[in-house]
Scaffold this motif. Structure first.
Motif, PDB file in Angstrom:
ATOM      1  N   THR A 216      59.074  76.736  52.525  1.00 30.14           N
ATOM      2  CA  THR A 216      58.773  75.780  51.454  1.00 30.14           C
ATOM      3  C   THR A 216      57.305  75.356  51.443  1.00 30.14           C
ATOM      4  OG1 THR A 216      59.397  73.898  52.868  1.00 30.14           O
ATOM      5  CG2 THR A 216      61.125  74.865  51.472  1.00 30.14           C
ATOM      6  N   ASN A 217      56.541  75.763  52.468  1.00 33.52           N
ATOM      7  CA  ASN A 217      55.125  75.405  52.585  1.00 33.52           C
ATOM      8  C   ASN A 217      54.904  73.895  52.632  1.00 33.52           C
ATOM      9  OD1 ASN A 217      53.875  78.027  52.618  1.00 33.52           O
ATOM     10  ND2 ASN A 217      54.452  78.215  50.464  1.00 33.52           N
ATOM     11  N   SER A 218      55.800  73.196  53.313  1.00 31.40           N
ATOM     12  CA  SER A 218      55.680  71.750  53.450  1.00 31.40           C
ATOM     13  C   SER A 218      56.593  71.274  54.566  1.00 31.40           C
ATOM     14  CB  SER A 218      56.060  71.061  52.133  1.00 31.40           C
ATOM     15  OG  SER A 218      56.081  69.654  52.287  1.00 31.40           O
ATOM     16  N   ILE A 219      56.222  70.142  55.202  1.00 29.48           N
ATOM     17  CA  ILE A 219      57.102  69.569  56.223  1.00 29.48           C
ATOM     18  C   ILE A 219      57.992  68.477  55.644  1.00 29.48           C
ATOM     19  CG2 ILE A 219      55.495  70.086  58.094  1.00 29.48           C
ATOM     20  CD1 ILE A 219      54.834  67.050  58.153  1.00 29.48           C
ATOM     21  N   LEU A 220      57.861  68.189  54.366  1.00 29.11           N
ATOM     22  CA  LEU A 220      58.707  67.160  53.763  1.00 29.11           C
ATOM     23  C   LEU A 220      60.196  67.487  53.866  1.00 29.11           C
ATOM     24  CD1 LEU A 220      56.650  66.171  50.579  1.00 29.11           C
ATOM     25  CD2 LEU A 220      56.835  64.950  52.749  1.00 29.11           C
ATOM     26  N   PRO A 221      60.620  68.745  53.642  1.00 30.03           N
ATOM     27  CA  PRO A 221      62.051  69.056  53.803  1.00 30.03           C
ATOM     28  C   PRO A 221      62.552  68.827  55.220  1.00 30.03           C
ATOM     29  CG  PRO A 221      60.984  70.753  52.506  1.00 30.03           C
ATOM     30  CD  PRO A 221      59.891  69.901  53.070  1.00 30.03           C
ATOM     31  N   SER A 222      61.742  69.183  56.230  1.00 37.61           N
ATOM     32  CA  SER A 222      62.195  69.000  57.610  1.00 37.61           C
ATOM     33  C   SER A 222      62.183  67.529  58.007  1.00 37.61           C
ATOM     34  CB  SER A 222      61.334  69.821  58.582  1.00 37.61           C
ATOM     35  OG  SER A 222      60.010  69.330  58.631  1.00 37.61           O
ATOM     36  N   ILE A 223      61.248  66.748  57.458  1.00 40.37           N
ATOM     37  CA  ILE A 223      61.261  65.307  57.731  1.00 40.37           C
ATOM     38  C   ILE A 223      62.555  64.698  57.225  1.00 40.37           C
ATOM     39  CG2 ILE A 223      60.238  63.092  57.095  1.00 40.37           C
ATOM     40  CD1 ILE A 223      57.510  64.382  57.211  1.00 40.37           C
ATOM     41  N   LEU A 224      62.913  65.018  55.989  1.00 35.78           N
ATOM     42  CA  LEU A 224      64.138  64.473  55.410  1.00 35.78           C
ATOM     43  C   LEU A 224      65.367  64.974  56.170  1.00 35.78           C
ATOM     44  CD1 LEU A 224      65.251  62.674  53.225  1.00 35.78           C
ATOM     45  CD2 LEU A 224      65.287  64.637  51.673  1.00 35.78           C
ATOM     46  N   GLY A 225      65.375  66.257  56.540  1.00 38.81           N
ATOM     47  CA  GLY A 225      66.495  66.793  57.313  1.00 38.81           C
ATOM     48  C   GLY A 225      66.614  66.152  58.675  1.00 38.81           C
ATOM     49  N   HIS A 226      65.476  65.915  59.321  1.00 38.05           N
ATOM     50  CA  HIS A 226      65.454  65.285  60.640  1.00 38.05           C
ATOM     51  C   HIS A 226      65.955  63.839  60.550  1.00 38.05           C
ATOM     52  CE1 HIS A 226      63.107  65.525  64.701  1.00 38.05           C
ATOM     53  NE2 HIS A 226      64.229  64.839  64.836  1.00 38.05           N
ATOM     54  N   VAL A 227      65.555  63.151  59.484  1.00 41.50           N
ATOM     55  CA  VAL A 227      66.019  61.772  59.272  1.00 41.50           C
ATOM     56  C   VAL A 227      67.539  61.742  59.130  1.00 41.50           C
ATOM     57  CG1 VAL A 227      66.059  59.873  57.607  1.00 41.50           C
ATOM     58  CG2 VAL A 227      63.879  60.878  58.296  1.00 41.50           C
ATOM     59  N   VAL A 228      68.075  62.644  58.318  1.00 42.61           N
ATOM     60  CA  VAL A 228      69.530  62.690  58.103  1.00 42.61           C
ATOM     61  C   VAL A 228      70.250  63.033  59.402  1.00 42.61           C
ATOM     62  CG1 VAL A 228      71.397  63.889  56.904  1.00 42.61           C
ATOM     63  CG2 VAL A 228      69.325  63.255  55.660  1.00 42.61           C
ATOM     64  N   PHE A 229      69.743  63.998  60.154  1.00 42.39           N
ATOM     65  CA  PHE A 229      70.377  64.406  61.417  1.00 42.39           C
ATOM     66  C   PHE A 229      70.437  63.234  62.387  1.00 42.39           C
ATOM     67  CE2 PHE A 229      70.504  66.103  65.678  1.00 42.39           C
ATOM     68  CZ  PHE A 229      71.391  67.163  65.591  1.00 42.39           C
ATOM     69  N   ASN A 230      69.317  62.553  62.584  1.00 40.77           N
ATOM     70  CA  ASN A 230      69.288  61.422  63.516  1.00 40.77           C
ATOM     71  C   ASN A 230      70.109  60.242  63.009  1.00 40.77           C
ATOM     72  OD1 ASN A 230      67.559  63.054  64.922  1.00 40.77           O
ATOM     73  ND2 ASN A 230      65.945  61.537  65.153  1.00 40.77           N
ATOM     74  N   ALA A 231      70.121  60.045  61.685  1.00 38.88           N
ATOM     75  CA  ALA A 231      70.906  58.944  61.119  1.00 38.88           C
ATOM     76  C   ALA A 231      72.398  59.171  61.349  1.00 38.88           C
ATOM     77  CB  ALA A 231      70.625  58.810  59.625  1.00 38.88           C
ATOM     78  N   ILE A 232      72.833  60.414  61.255  1.00 41.81           N
ATOM     79  CA  ILE A 232      74.241  60.734  61.531  1.00 41.81           C
ATOM     80  C   ILE A 232      74.578  60.365  62.970  1.00 41.81           C
ATOM     81  CG2 ILE A 232      75.948  62.581  61.738  1.00 41.81           C
ATOM     82  CD1 ILE A 232      74.508  64.008  59.453  1.00 41.81           C
ATOM     83  N   GLY A 233      73.672  60.676  63.889  1.00 40.27           N
ATOM     84  CA  GLY A 233      73.889  60.326  65.289  1.00 40.27           C
ATOM     85  C   GLY A 233      74.010  58.829  65.494  1.00 40.27           C
ATOM     86  N   GLN A 234      73.182  58.061  64.783  1.00 37.33           N
ATOM     87  CA  GLN A 234      73.257  56.610  64.895  1.00 37.33           C
ATOM     88  C   GLN A 234      74.575  56.078  64.335  1.00 37.33           C
ATOM     89  OE1 GLN A 234      70.723  54.312  66.298  1.00 37.33           O
ATOM     90  NE2 GLN A 234      70.501  56.323  67.229  1.00 37.33           N
ATOM     91  N   ILE A 235      75.035  56.669  63.249  1.00 35.93           N
ATOM     92  CA  ILE A 235      76.315  56.249  62.666  1.00 35.93           C
ATOM     93  C   ILE A 235      77.462  56.553  63.619  1.00 35.93           C
ATOM     94  CG2 ILE A 235      77.946  56.693  60.801  1.00 35.93           C
ATOM     95  CD1 ILE A 235      75.537  57.204  58.974  1.00 35.93           C
ATOM     96  N   PHE A 236      77.446  57.728  64.213  1.00 40.13           N
ATOM     97  CA  PHE A 236      78.518  58.101  65.142  1.00 40.13           C
ATOM     98  C   PHE A 236      78.511  57.220  66.385  1.00 40.13           C
ATOM     99  CE2 PHE A 236      79.518  61.557  62.517  1.00 40.13           C
ATOM    100  CZ  PHE A 236      80.639  62.207  62.996  1.00 40.13           C
ATOM    101  N   SER A 237      77.342  56.736  66.779  1.00 39.78           N
ATOM    102  CA  SER A 237      77.273  55.887  67.973  1.00 39.78           C
ATOM    103  C   SER A 237      77.946  54.532  67.735  1.00 39.78           C
ATOM    104  CB  SER A 237      75.812  55.667  68.372  1.00 39.78           C
ATOM    105  OG  SER A 237      75.133  54.872  67.411  1.00 39.78           O
ATOM    106  N   LEU A 238      78.118  54.155  66.467  1.00 40.25           N
ATOM    107  CA  LEU A 238      78.747  52.878  66.141  1.00 40.25           C
ATOM    108  C   LEU A 238      80.269  52.981  66.043  1.00 40.25           C
ATOM    109  CD1 LEU A 238      76.265  51.637  63.387  1.00 40.25           C
ATOM    110  CD2 LEU A 238      76.292  51.030  65.821  1.00 40.25           C
ATOM    111  N   ILE A 239      80.800  54.199  66.060  1.00 37.88           N
ATOM    112  CA  ILE A 239      82.250  54.383  65.952  1.00 37.88           C
ATOM    113  C   ILE A 239      82.903  54.001  67.277  1.00 37.88           C
ATOM    114  CG2 ILE A 239      84.111  56.042  65.561  1.00 37.88           C
ATOM    115  CD1 ILE A 239      82.176  57.636  63.849  1.00 37.88           C
ATOM    116  N   PRO A 240      83.859  53.090  67.282  1.00 35.59           N
ATOM    117  CA  PRO A 240      84.497  52.669  68.541  1.00 35.59           C
ATOM    118  C   PRO A 240      85.321  53.799  69.147  1.00 35.59           C
ATOM    119  CG  PRO A 240      85.655  51.732  66.658  1.00 35.59           C
ATOM    120  CD  PRO A 240      84.419  52.372  66.116  1.00 35.59           C
ATOM    121  N   GLU A 241      85.273  53.890  70.465  1.00 41.22           N
ATOM    122  CA  GLU A 241      86.054  54.901  71.175  1.00 41.22           C
ATOM    123  C   GLU A 241      87.419  54.326  71.557  1.00 41.22           C
ATOM    124  OE1 GLU A 241      83.954  56.452  74.479  1.00 41.22           O
ATOM    125  OE2 GLU A 241      82.206  57.111  73.310  1.00 41.22           O
ATOM    126  N   THR A 242      88.470  54.976  71.153  1.00 33.29           N
ATOM    127  CA  THR A 242      89.830  54.547  71.469  1.00 33.29           C
ATOM    128  C   THR A 242      90.553  55.676  72.198  1.00 33.29           C
ATOM    129  OG1 THR A 242      90.655  55.339  69.325  1.00 33.29           O
ATOM    130  CG2 THR A 242      89.900  53.048  69.447  1.00 33.29           C
TER     131      THR A 242
END
Length: 300
Positions: A216-242
């Motif tokens: 794509t000749n830009s790092i904007l796609p990877s920045i957005l992808g990296h944000v989404v990947f890490n955000a998913i991890g943060q969301i999963f960390s909030l899920i209670p373990e039962t």
């Protein structure tokens, strides 16, 4: 023909030297931010009656990991931006922050859920001892605090993509085969994460993001992808373990659905990543005399 070889070698060494400088800035800023706190805690522990308590120091550092990461990331970005602004460089070109069409911009974000699902599945298949070691190494990252979310899901992706893809990979891709630049930058990205398990999936992510950026000749796609990947991890960390694990199964099901639907919605952008690269111009259309390489040691 032979007269141009030393020039090519010089370009390679110049690119590698610049890459080392970028890496030194990234790591040095983390050390600089952490060092005063570490020195203060060690000094207090030595002068106290109990002596040096390594577990206590590690616990304090783990508790402040997100704050330190946030500060070091912001300082790194400030230094990089100030350097290029002072030199009056266009940030879009210097940092590879070129605007791209929306389908190309969303490629990283569309693939991020699938990447997270693959990484999570692979981690679940590892031996328990490896997982325990990995959990200990990543302690403090999934803090669930606002500071942690900002540091992990916003600042870290921007800083890491600017350093490892926008600066290191971009500079190396100019003087060596693109695939080699992707592999080297991804390897450095993985090594900086420390733990072997962390290295493995950071290397994969770095390679995928690097491939997307080159296409794509830009790092904007990877920045957005990296944000989404890490955000998913943060969301999963909030899920209670039962004991039943119902919540986690539901979350994984939702993630699987998103991992399937997102690429379908952005199929045009993803398909464009695999289109053949345009062929170079015929020899008769090329300039008669190639331009000489003008090396500027400050052109980082």
């Amino acid at each position: 023909m032979n007269e141009r070889k030393p020039d090519r070698v010089g370009q390679v060494f110049a690119a590698l030297g610049k890459s080392v400088c970028y890496l030194a800035l990234f790591l040095g800023m983390q050390v600089a931010v952490m060092l005063p706190l570490l020195v203060s805690m060690v000094s207090e522990a030595i002068t106290g009656e109990a002596g040096v308590d390594e577990d206590f120091i590690f616990a304090l550092l783990s508790a402040d990991t997100m704050t330190l990461s946030l500060i070091s990331g912001l300082l790194t970005l400030t230094v990089v931006l100030a350097f290029y602004l002072i030199r009056r460089k266009k940030l879009g070109e210097a940092l590879w922050l070129r605007p791209v069409p929306v389908p190309a911009l969303l490629t990283g974000a569309a693939l991020a859920p699938g990447l997270y699902l693959v990484v999570t599945t692979a981690l679940a298949m590892l031996p328990e001892a490896w997982l325990d070691s990995y959990s200990e190494a990543t302690a403090g990252i999934d803090s669930g605090t606002l500071t942690g979310v900002i540091a992990v899901a916003v600042v870290a992706p921007i800083v890491e993509e600017v350093i490892f893809r926008g600066l290191i990979m971009n500079r190396m891709a100019r003087v060596m085969p693109a695939w080699l630049a992707v592999v080297l930058s991804a390897a450095v990205f993985g090594v900086c994460h420390g733990h072997p398990v962390w290295f493995a999936y950071a290397f994969v992510l770095g390679a995928v993001f690097g491939f997307i950026d080159l296409r794509t000749n830009s790092i904007l796609p990877s920045i957005l992808g990296h944000v989404v990947f890490n955000a998913i991890g943060q969301i999963f960390s909030l899920i209670p373990e039962t004991e039943e694990g119902t919540e986690m199964l539901i979350a994984m099901g939702v993630l699987l659905l998103v991992a399937i639907v997102a690429p379908l919605i952005n199929r045009k952008g993803i398909a464009a990543l695999f289109r053949p690269v345009p062929k170079p111009l015929p020899a008769q259309e090329l300039p008669e005399k190639p331009k000489n390489y003008d090396y500027d040691p400050w052109d980082l």
